[in-house]
Scaffold this motif. Structure first.
Motif, PDB file in Angstrom:
ATOM      1  N   SER A  17     -18.841 -31.471 -42.904  1.00  0.00           N
ATOM      2  CA  SER A  17     -17.617 -32.253 -43.030  1.00  0.00           C
ATOM      3  C   SER A  17     -17.151 -32.676 -41.649  1.00  0.00           C
ATOM      4  O   SER A  17     -17.262 -31.905 -40.687  1.00  0.00           O
ATOM      5  CB  SER A  17     -16.526 -31.414 -43.711  1.00  0.00           C
ATOM      6  OG  SER A  17     -15.314 -32.120 -43.765  1.00  0.00           O
ATOM      7  N   LEU A  18     -16.612 -33.903 -41.560  1.00  0.00           N
ATOM      8  CA  LEU A  18     -16.059 -34.378 -40.295  1.00  0.00           C
ATOM      9  C   LEU A  18     -15.039 -35.472 -40.559  1.00  0.00           C
ATOM     10  O   LEU A  18     -15.119 -36.179 -41.555  1.00  0.00           O
ATOM     11  CB  LEU A  18     -17.161 -34.892 -39.368  1.00  0.00           C
ATOM     12  CG  LEU A  18     -18.245 -35.793 -39.944  1.00  0.00           C
ATOM     13  CD1 LEU A  18     -17.837 -37.237 -39.902  1.00  0.00           C
ATOM     14  CD2 LEU A  18     -19.513 -35.591 -39.169  1.00  0.00           C
ATOM     15  N   HIS A  19     -14.059 -35.556 -39.662  1.00  0.00           N
ATOM     16  CA  HIS A  19     -12.985 -36.527 -39.850  1.00  0.00           C
ATOM     17  C   HIS A  19     -12.282 -36.767 -38.518  1.00  0.00           C
ATOM     18  O   HIS A  19     -12.010 -35.817 -37.783  1.00  0.00           O
ATOM     19  CB  HIS A  19     -11.991 -35.980 -40.888  1.00  0.00           C
ATOM     20  CG  HIS A  19     -10.995 -36.959 -41.376  1.00  0.00           C
ATOM     21  ND1 HIS A  19      -9.673 -36.896 -41.051  1.00  0.00           N
ATOM     22  CD2 HIS A  19     -11.124 -38.045 -42.181  1.00  0.00           C
ATOM     23  CE1 HIS A  19      -9.028 -37.896 -41.631  1.00  0.00           C
ATOM     24  NE2 HIS A  19      -9.892 -38.604 -42.320  1.00  0.00           N
ATOM     25  N   PHE A  20     -12.007 -38.050 -38.205  1.00  0.00           N
ATOM     26  CA  PHE A  20     -11.189 -38.406 -37.048  1.00  0.00           C
ATOM     27  C   PHE A  20      -9.723 -38.352 -37.434  1.00  0.00           C
ATOM     28  O   PHE A  20      -9.371 -38.685 -38.573  1.00  0.00           O
ATOM     29  CB  PHE A  20     -11.462 -39.854 -36.601  1.00  0.00           C
ATOM     30  CG  PHE A  20     -12.687 -40.043 -35.764  1.00  0.00           C
ATOM     31  CD1 PHE A  20     -12.688 -39.707 -34.425  1.00  0.00           C
ATOM     32  CD2 PHE A  20     -13.837 -40.584 -36.317  1.00  0.00           C
ATOM     33  CE1 PHE A  20     -13.811 -39.906 -33.641  1.00  0.00           C
ATOM     34  CE2 PHE A  20     -14.968 -40.797 -35.544  1.00  0.00           C
ATOM     35  CZ  PHE A  20     -14.952 -40.452 -34.199  1.00  0.00           C
ATOM     36  N   ASN A  21      -8.837 -38.022 -36.492  1.00  0.00           N
ATOM     37  CA  ASN A  21      -7.414 -38.218 -36.744  1.00  0.00           C
ATOM     38  C   ASN A  21      -7.106 -39.702 -36.574  1.00  0.00           C
ATOM     39  O   ASN A  21      -7.944 -40.475 -36.080  1.00  0.00           O
ATOM     40  CB  ASN A  21      -6.538 -37.328 -35.848  1.00  0.00           C
ATOM     41  CG  ASN A  21      -6.566 -37.701 -34.375  1.00  0.00           C
ATOM     42  OD1 ASN A  21      -7.368 -38.523 -33.921  1.00  0.00           O
ATOM     43  ND2 ASN A  21      -5.693 -37.080 -33.604  1.00  0.00           N
ATOM     44  N   ASP A  67      -0.710 -34.034 -37.201  1.00  0.00           N
ATOM     45  CA  ASP A  67      -0.199 -32.714 -36.838  1.00  0.00           C
ATOM     46  C   ASP A  67      -0.743 -31.607 -37.731  1.00  0.00           C
ATOM     47  O   ASP A  67      -0.630 -30.427 -37.403  1.00  0.00           O
ATOM     48  CB  ASP A  67       1.327 -32.699 -36.838  1.00  0.00           C
ATOM     49  CG  ASP A  67       1.926 -33.084 -38.189  1.00  0.00           C
ATOM     50  OD1 ASP A  67       1.328 -33.919 -38.897  1.00  0.00           O
ATOM     51  OD2 ASP A  67       2.999 -32.558 -38.530  1.00  0.00           O
ATOM     52  N   LEU A  68      -1.350 -31.983 -38.859  1.00  0.00           N
ATOM     53  CA  LEU A  68      -1.909 -31.017 -39.797  1.00  0.00           C
ATOM     54  C   LEU A  68      -3.337 -31.396 -40.155  1.00  0.00           C
ATOM     55  O   LEU A  68      -3.707 -32.575 -40.127  1.00  0.00           O
ATOM     56  CB  LEU A  68      -1.100 -30.975 -41.095  1.00  0.00           C
ATOM     57  CG  LEU A  68       0.371 -30.601 -41.016  1.00  0.00           C
ATOM     58  CD1 LEU A  68       1.025 -30.771 -42.372  1.00  0.00           C
ATOM     59  CD2 LEU A  68       0.553 -29.184 -40.498  1.00  0.00           C
ATOM     60  N   CYS A  69      -4.123 -30.399 -40.525  1.00  0.00           N
ATOM     61  CA  CYS A  69      -5.399 -30.680 -41.187  1.00  0.00           C
ATOM     62  C   CYS A  69      -5.541 -29.681 -42.323  1.00  0.00           C
ATOM     63  O   CYS A  69      -4.884 -28.637 -42.354  1.00  0.00           O
ATOM     64  CB  CYS A  69      -6.580 -30.667 -40.230  1.00  0.00           C
ATOM     65  SG  CYS A  69      -7.008 -29.103 -39.501  1.00  0.00           S
ATOM     66  N   VAL A  70      -6.371 -30.045 -43.281  1.00  0.00           N
ATOM     67  CA  VAL A  70      -6.621 -29.198 -44.441  1.00  0.00           C
ATOM     68  C   VAL A  70      -8.122 -28.946 -44.523  1.00  0.00           C
ATOM     69  O   VAL A  70      -8.933 -29.805 -44.160  1.00  0.00           O
ATOM     70  CB  VAL A  70      -6.072 -29.840 -45.745  1.00  0.00           C
ATOM     71  CG1 VAL A  70      -6.760 -31.149 -46.066  1.00  0.00           C
ATOM     72  CG2 VAL A  70      -6.154 -28.882 -46.921  1.00  0.00           C
ATOM     73  N   SER A  71      -8.476 -27.742 -44.964  1.00  0.00           N
ATOM     74  CA  SER A  71      -9.883 -27.409 -45.160  1.00  0.00           C
ATOM     75  C   SER A  71     -10.059 -26.815 -46.548  1.00  0.00           C
ATOM     76  O   SER A  71      -9.178 -26.128 -47.063  1.00  0.00           O
ATOM     77  CB  SER A  71     -10.367 -26.419 -44.088  1.00  0.00           C
ATOM     78  OG  SER A  71      -9.608 -25.224 -44.113  1.00  0.00           O
ATOM     79  N   ASP A  82      -2.042 -25.985 -38.529  1.00  0.00           N
ATOM     80  CA  ASP A  82      -1.265 -26.653 -37.485  1.00  0.00           C
ATOM     81  C   ASP A  82      -2.256 -27.082 -36.410  1.00  0.00           C
ATOM     82  O   ASP A  82      -2.901 -26.235 -35.783  1.00  0.00           O
ATOM     83  CB  ASP A  82      -0.224 -25.679 -36.923  1.00  0.00           C
ATOM     84  CG  ASP A  82       0.595 -26.276 -35.799  1.00  0.00           C
ATOM     85  OD1 ASP A  82       0.014 -26.649 -34.754  1.00  0.00           O
ATOM     86  OD2 ASP A  82       1.826 -26.359 -35.950  1.00  0.00           O
ATOM     87  N   VAL A  83      -2.380 -28.390 -36.196  1.00  0.00           N
ATOM     88  CA  VAL A  83      -3.395 -28.913 -35.277  1.00  0.00           C
ATOM     89  C   VAL A  83      -3.085 -28.536 -33.828  1.00  0.00           C
ATOM     90  O   VAL A  83      -3.981 -28.163 -33.071  1.00  0.00           O
ATOM     91  CB  VAL A  83      -3.523 -30.451 -35.433  1.00  0.00           C
ATOM     92  CG1 VAL A  83      -4.364 -31.056 -34.329  1.00  0.00           C
ATOM     93  CG2 VAL A  83      -4.099 -30.784 -36.803  1.00  0.00           C
ATOM     94  N   ARG A  84      -1.830 -28.597 -33.444  1.00  0.00           N
ATOM     95  CA  ARG A  84      -1.458 -28.326 -32.053  1.00  0.00           C
ATOM     96  C   ARG A  84      -1.723 -26.861 -31.680  1.00  0.00           C
ATOM     97  O   ARG A  84      -2.247 -26.565 -30.609  1.00  0.00           O
ATOM     98  CB  ARG A  84       0.005 -28.677 -31.819  1.00  0.00           C
ATOM     99  CG  ARG A  84       0.433 -28.648 -30.369  1.00  0.00           C
ATOM    100  CD  ARG A  84       1.849 -29.165 -30.173  1.00  0.00           C
ATOM    101  NE  ARG A  84       2.861 -28.377 -30.852  1.00  0.00           N
ATOM    102  CZ  ARG A  84       3.339 -27.206 -30.428  1.00  0.00           C
ATOM    103  NH1 ARG A  84       2.876 -26.679 -29.318  1.00  0.00           N
ATOM    104  NH2 ARG A  84       4.260 -26.569 -31.116  1.00  0.00           N
ATOM    105  N   MET A  85      -1.372 -25.949 -32.582  1.00  0.00           N
ATOM    106  CA  MET A  85      -1.503 -24.519 -32.294  1.00  0.00           C
ATOM    107  C   MET A  85      -2.830 -23.916 -32.775  1.00  0.00           C
ATOM    108  O   MET A  85      -3.200 -22.831 -32.337  1.00  0.00           O
ATOM    109  CB  MET A  85      -0.344 -23.752 -32.943  1.00  0.00           C
ATOM    110  CG  MET A  85       1.025 -24.183 -32.451  1.00  0.00           C
ATOM    111  SD  MET A  85       1.257 -23.942 -30.680  1.00  0.00           S
ATOM    112  CE  MET A  85       1.196 -22.175 -30.579  1.00  0.00           C
TER     113      MET A  85
END
Length: 176
Positions: A17-21, A67-71, A82-85
């Motif tokens: 799986s891969l994805h750009f923001n 700011d978020l991603c889901v898996s 949380d993408v930043r942390m």
């Protein structure tokens, strides 16, 4: 012909799986090593290793805001990060079989998961509540997507059908 800009090293198993923001400065990958990773597209370095799944990660996606991603994972769970942390904010355990796909709506308000249990589930990103469970396919649900308005979900299944669902009422609009 395109020119290769870099190679990302870090996963210890197949990347599926891969994805750009939306800004294009980060990528998220999911792997059979049970981890997701967030990468800086300029440098190719791993910004965060997202650990917690106990099975292969089958699907990953950023929300539009980045700011978020889901898996989603073979361990039957979805995780919001949380993408930043690089921290897990919530774990959803509603499916009874492998999670095969995940997708945010365009506003990032909700996300949907597809499962080998033959269902798709819509969750509120903010509260974590399961808003709808779509039941009707006779095979595994392998792909899910929201329409741009976030009012409908389309599901694809091994039963050779796609179904369109209303997000507010979970009523199937055909395909079977």
């Amino acid at each position: 012909y395109g020119t290769e800009r870099g190679t990302l090293y870090g996963h210890s198993a197949e990347i599926v799986s891969l994805h750009f923001n939306a800004q294009g400065n980060l990528m998220v990958t999911g792997s059979f090593d049970h981890d997701s990773r967030i990468w800086d597209t300029r440098t190719g370095t791993c910004v965060h290793r997202l650990q917690g799944h106990t099975g292969e990660v089958s699907s990953t996606q950023f929300n539009y805001g980045g700011d978020l991603c889901v898996s989603g994972s073979i361990d039957r769970t979805t995780r919001v990060w949380d993408v930043r942390m690089g921290k897990c904010l919530s774990v959803k355990q509603g499916h009874t079989d492998e999670v095969l796909d995940v997708c945010f709506d365009s506003a990032g308000t909700n996300f949907v998961s597809a499962s080998a249990d033959g269902t798709a589930r819509v969750y509120s990103t903010r509260t974590g509540a399961c808003l709808d469970t779509y039941v009707g396919h006779t095979g595994e649900v392998s792909k899910v997507s929201f329409n741009p308005q976030g009012t409908s979900v389309i599901t694809a299944s091994s039963d050779k059908t796609c179904r369109v669902w209303d997000v507010s009422s979970a009523s199937s609009q055909g395909g079977g």
